[in-house]
Design a protein around this motif. Structure first.
Motif, short mmCIF file in Angstrom:
data_model
loop_
_atom_site.label_atom_id
_atom_site.label_comp_id
_atom_site.label_asym_id
_atom_site.label_seq_id
_atom_site.Cartn_x
_atom_site.Cartn_y
_atom_site.Cartn_z
N ARG A 94 -6.32 3.15 5.12
CA ARG A 94 -5.16 4.00 4.30
C ARG A 94 -3.88 3.48 4.48
NH1 ARG A 94 -9.36 6.43 7.30
NH2 ARG A 94 -9.71 8.63 6.59
N LYS A 123 -0.38 12.90 10.32
CA LYS A 123 -1.74 12.73 9.39
C LYS A 123 -2.86 11.87 9.49
CE LYS A 123 0.58 15.38 5.57
NZ LYS A 123 0.68 15.30 4.02
N LYS A 134 -0.02 3.93 -2.66
CA LYS A 134 -1.13 4.72 -2.27
C LYS A 134 -0.83 5.67 -1.31
CE LYS A 134 -5.75 3.71 -0.32
NZ LYS A 134 -6.72 3.04 0.04
N ARG A 157 0.89 8.70 -2.51
CA ARG A 157 0.28 9.69 -3.56
C ARG A 157 -1.14 10.21 -2.92
NH1 ARG A 157 -0.26 5.90 -6.89
NH2 ARG A 157 -1.96 4.74 -6.08
N GLU A 158 -1.59 9.69 -1.81
CA GLU A 158 -2.90 10.23 -1.15
C GLU A 158 -2.29 10.82 0.32
OE1 GLU A 158 -5.89 7.21 -0.69
OE2 GLU A 158 -5.96 6.89 -2.89
N ILE A 159 -1.28 10.59 1.08
CA ILE A 159 -1.03 11.12 2.36
C ILE A 159 0.26 11.79 2.40
CG2 ILE A 159 -0.66 10.34 4.44
CD1 ILE A 159 -2.67 7.95 4.07
N TYR A 201 2.70 10.14 7.54
CA TYR A 201 1.45 9.44 7.90
C TYR A 201 1.06 9.38 9.41
CZ TYR A 201 5.01 5.81 7.95
OH TYR A 201 6.20 5.33 8.18
N GLU A 231 0.71 -1.25 -0.05
CA GLU A 231 -0.03 0.09 0.00
C GLU A 231 0.74 1.19 0.00
OE1 GLU A 231 -3.40 -0.07 0.03
OE2 GLU A 231 -3.26 -2.05 -0.52
#
Length: 301
Positions: free
Chosen positions: A194, A149, A137, A140-142, A146, A134
């Motif tokens: 996530r 966030k 991903k 790209r998204e977080i 992390y 993951e």
């Protein structure tokens, strides 16, 4: 990338001085060769990326994140791609009221309101891992941050959301494990969507308001005093029962003696006792007699 940049500069300089009228035009060819060598070495070094053990890498080229990951060891990559590494080992995030114990300086404990309206302070440690597949991903998204966030805000929010179902005393004592399991399941779902795997959730400490602590201590002391009094009463009852049984035994013994012994039996027992005394070396003469009977003398001769 530095070698590539240096090679391009040297190569361009070689072409720039490639003019017969210039006195140092003879250096044009060596400059071109050196520039080419620098570019080749730069491409070769930039095309090999080492990923350390317990990490994976993700490539991004001009803002586009690749779909595959780079495993630990040496990997051949696009020389112009940027490589972001992710730690896939077990990580922990601690939120504590003790200074310098958590990842945030100062008091970072979670303050929640319980069902009875009291404020409870909770120290917590989250054990989690990044799911390797993951990581594209996540990048790209977080992004790579992390923890701040995702891990921190989700954990704090879910604890506050679930604490309202418990009162302060039960949260501190009987319902602590149930509360921990409840928030674990809640956080686990959000983490998984996530790209994070929740391993364990550890409630390290639950601090109650001072007034509640005093009430609990008073209750515990009262319960201990009650248990102590029950023990004393039980012991007194046992002692009373022992004395009653002893008195009953004495009464039964006296009753047996009063009913079972006759005058002749008592006279016979008396004779046996005096006979034993007569056998003593200190005894010379014994005169025996009784009511209605002629006395007789026992001597050692």
């Amino acid at each position: 990338m530095f070698l590539i940049f240096l090679g391009i500069v040297v190569l361009m300089a070689g072409f720039a001085i490639n003019t017969p009228s210039l006195t140092f035009a003879r250096f044009s060819r060596p400059a071109k060769v050196a520039g080419g060598i620098f570019i080749i070495l730069g491409l070769f070094s930039s095309g090999i990326k080492q990923i350390n053990a317990g990490e994976v890498g993700v490539q991004s080229l001009f803002g586009n994140v690749g779909q595959s990951t780079l495993s630990s060891g040496l990997n051949f990559v696009n020389p112009f791609a940027k490589i972001e590494t992710f730690d896939i080992k077990t990580q922990n995030y601690t939120m504590s009221a003790v200074h310098d114990e958590g990842l945030k300086e100062g008091d970072d404990a979670i303050r929640v309101l319980t069902a009875d309206g009291l404020e409870v302070i909770i120290d917590l440690t989250v054990l989690y891992k990044v799911i390797p597949s993951e990581t594209p991903k996540i990048l790209r998204e977080i992004g790579v941050d992390y923890q701040n966030k995702i891990v921190r805000p989700i954990t704090r929010t879910k604890i506050r959301d679930n604490a309202v179902y418990y009162d302060a005393v039960s949260l501190y004592s009987t319902k602590r494990e149930e509360f921990q399991n409840r928030i674990f399941k809640s956080i686990e779902v959000d983490f998984k969507t996530r790209g994070l795997f929740l391993e364990q959730l550890l409630i390290r400490n639950i601090n109650l308001p001072t007034s509640v602590k005093q009430s609990i201590e008073s209750k515990i002391n009262a319960e201990q005093d009650a248990q102590k009094m029950q023990f004393v009463l039980q012991k007194e009852k046992q002692e009373a029962e022992r004395k009653r049984v002893e008195a009953q035994g004495i009464a039964d013994y006296q009753k047996i003696l009063s009913l079972g012994l006759s005058d002749k039996q008592l006279q016979y027992e008396s004779i046996l006792a005096q006979k034993e005394i007569a056998k003593s070396p200190n005894t010379k003469v014994i005169i025996m007699g009784g009511k209605g009977n002629a006395p007789f003398i026992l001597g050692d001769k």
